[in-house]
Design an enzyme around this catalytic site. Structure first.
Site, short mmCIF file in Angstrom:
data_model
loop_
_atom_site.label_atom_id
_atom_site.label_comp_id
_atom_site.label_asym_id
_atom_site.label_seq_id
_atom_site.Cartn_x
_atom_site.Cartn_y
_atom_site.Cartn_z
CB SER A 14 53.56 -116.90 49.32
OG SER A 14 52.33 -116.68 49.40
CD GLU A 15 49.88 -120.97 47.40
OE1 GLU A 15 48.81 -121.74 47.94
OE2 GLU A 15 50.85 -121.13 48.18
CG ASN A 16 51.04 -114.38 47.06
OD1 ASN A 16 51.43 -115.13 47.57
ND2 ASN A 16 50.53 -113.17 47.57
#
Length: 218
Positions: free
Chosen positions: A46-48
């Site tokens: 997940s890019e977070n």
């Protein structure tokens, strides 16, 4: 009948391979986490800043501090790691994600995708989609075949601002699975009970239909 959102996610999960690092976009793609086959090991990114994202939580496993890029609560699998979004995007931009699954507003016969804004509507930002389509070798777009007014979302040329040009090779809709090549959509599978005529009617871009088009097995 057209596929439900859950059935679309279930079909996409069949494209996962053992050892894959996979990024799931906001919307229908996030549901794929619930359908990963038991006999393979996949790490969801997940890019977070989370590598090793699990399925959506039950009430017993809910942790408000664990969220995906769409701000939905998620779980973390054994061996998961947490890091800054800068490191996460270094993974994406460095080509270390094997498969990306994204939603879209439009896709065209050249493999271009429009997914980040509709002019005149309030948006939060472009998110990570532009990096994802530029950094991933294998991208699957999953979306509804037509919009709420019945207009096709599979076009000769995208009309909305582009997220990426010529980067999409596979599209799964609620009606069909298609490959994009040679300036056309190539029909691979159709949803159970959906006719080829309906798919043709709702596809604005050029559609190539082979002699035999099998129904999806879910």
């Amino acid at each position: 009948m057209a596929l439900t959102r859950e059935q679309m996610a279930q079909r996409v999960s069949q494209e996962l391979k053992d050892g894959f690092y996979v990024n799931l976009g906001i919307g229908i793609p996030t549901l794929v986490a619930n359908y990963i086959p038991d006999d393979i090991h996949v790490m969801l990114q997940s890019e977070n800043g989370l590598l090793g994202m699990g399925a959506f939580p039950t009430e017993d496993t809910l942790d408000a501090d664990l969220i995906n890029a769409g701000k939905q609560t998620v779980t973390a699998v054994k061996g998961a790691s947490f890091f800054s979004s800068a490191e996460s995007f270094a993974m994406i931009r460095g080509g270390h994600v094997d498969l990306t699954v994204l939603g879209a507003f439009e896709v065209d016969v050249q493999g271009s995708i429009a997914s980040w804004m509709i002019p005149g509507k309030l948006i939060k930002g472009m998110g990570g989609a532009m990096d994802l389509v530029a950094g991933a070798e294998n991208i699957i777009v999953t979306m509804m075949h037509a919009d709420k007014k019945g207009n096709s979302k599979l076009l000769p040329k995208c009309e909305l601002p582009l997220t990426g040009f010529g980067c999409i090779k596979h599209v799964l809709t609620d009606l069909a699975l298609m490959d994009i090549k040679d300036g056309a959509f190539h029909l691979v599978e159709r949803a159970p009970g959906v006719s080829i005529d309906e798919i043709k009617q709702k596809t604005a871009g050029e559609l190539v239909v082979p002699e035999h088009v099998p129904e999806m097995i879910l």
